[in-house]
Enzyme design. Sequence first.
Site, PDB file in Angstrom:
ATOM      1  N   GLU A  31      -7.530  -3.990 -59.232  1.00 44.07           N
ATOM      2  CA  GLU A  31      -6.295  -3.999 -60.397  1.00 44.07           C
ATOM      3  C   GLU A  31      -6.534  -2.843 -61.089  1.00 44.07           C
ATOM      4  O   GLU A  31      -5.640  -2.261 -61.880  1.00 44.07           O
ATOM      5  CB  GLU A  31      -6.762  -5.057 -61.309  1.00 44.07           C
ATOM      6  CG  GLU A  31      -5.889  -5.196 -62.566  1.00 44.07           C
ATOM      7  CD  GLU A  31      -6.402  -6.489 -63.548  1.00 44.07           C
ATOM      8  OE1 GLU A  31      -5.360  -6.693 -64.291  1.00 44.07           O
ATOM      9  OE2 GLU A  31      -7.335  -7.124 -63.324  1.00 44.07           O
ATOM     10  N   SER A  52      -7.254 -15.435 -66.929  1.00 46.98           N
ATOM     11  CA  SER A  52      -7.763 -15.493 -68.404  1.00 46.98           C
ATOM     12  C   SER A  52      -7.301 -16.950 -68.874  1.00 46.98           C
ATOM     13  O   SER A  52      -6.363 -17.386 -68.484  1.00 46.98           O
ATOM     14  CB  SER A  52      -7.233 -14.442 -69.285  1.00 46.98           C
ATOM     15  OG  SER A  52      -7.579 -13.205 -68.928  1.00 46.98           O
TER      16      SER A  52
END
Length: 405
Positions: free
Chosen positions: A258, A143
């Site tokens: 994840e 991110s």
Amino acid sequence: MLLAHLAGTLGRMDFRLPADTERWREELRAFLRQELPPDFEGDDDFFDNEEQVAFAKEFTKKLGARRWFAPAWPEEYGGMGKTPIEQMVLNEELAYHRAPHGGRLFTIGIAGPTILVHGTEEQKRRWLPEMASGAVWYCQGFSEPGSGSDLASLQTRAVRDGDEYVINGQKIWTSNAHVADKILLLARTNPDAPKHKGISAFVVDMRTPGITVRGIPNLAYRRDFNQVFFEDVRVPAENLLGGENNGWYVATTTLDFERSNIAAISGARRTTHDLVAWAKERQHGRRPGDDPKVRHLLADLVIDCEVGRLLAYRVAWMQAKGEIPNAEASISKVFMAMLGIKVANAGVNLLGPFGALAPGSKWAKLRGRVLTSYLLSHSGPIGGGTSEIQKNIIATRGLGLPRGA
């Protein structure tokens, strides 16, 4: 339609674990009883001081010495050759007992499997054994301030210069970057290509000159999130993972790993069990559990936790069969995000004014964990891919629905 899909999915699942796997679980529990103090109340993967980091380093190295840090990996890479189911049992027990795991979720649950899929043989032999030893921790550099859900819009640049890449840019919300040894990083290597096709993945040593880590205190006053700045950071070309401009495919593999969320499910189960134990004890002259409304609420939470647990196990079950759990991992992620909020809300309401006290207060019930869970839970539908993104994945890849205009 989604409920029918889930019913069919779970209907094909074998809910029984082999006897060897259950013996493995008991062996893990015996180890945890031996290595963790009787009154141990760990902080999971949140490290606010050197003492916590030192204890976690020692503990993870003990797991690594037994080849237990990454038991599902092949033996030549430091594992035991166990199945993804047995790896999940390990993750479940460590999380439930709140054992320190030093970035285990990302190091072993995400970065390592991604390297197994996309790494060259040389990269696997160079990186995986040190990860499996428990000595080297990873973080995730995906991110950016302007690239969250639309991750493919990332702007961090990597420019080839001889046998190196020079990286400039910034990452944000990088969990545990302040204690990580290496980072799995996405950077743009071809700015002229369509945004999904110009990205590459790198493994970068966090001690490389030009890297700066700055903490971002969260709502619960815990050190977890970080900003990471890259200024003319030189990375060997041999650290390119998955090939140049192939980083988006590396990233999608990473995100599938994840989202199984067994650690988060185990945390919710542990909190729910703590609330059940609290309700059975006398509190200010009465037992909360004598109230039918309280019993029904807690029973509902226990059932939801078991549903979430089965959804997470389905992800590992598919991995054990060599399948990629894409929509299934997203289902688990969405369910867990909402369950975390539900458990936390129930906890603060059941505990009343004592549920609003932070850890450290002598009046705080359950060591203030319920308040911490409440403050952190509302980030669940955002972190690791928003629930809206997950629902799109479930709709298109799980149910075969058309994409929106």
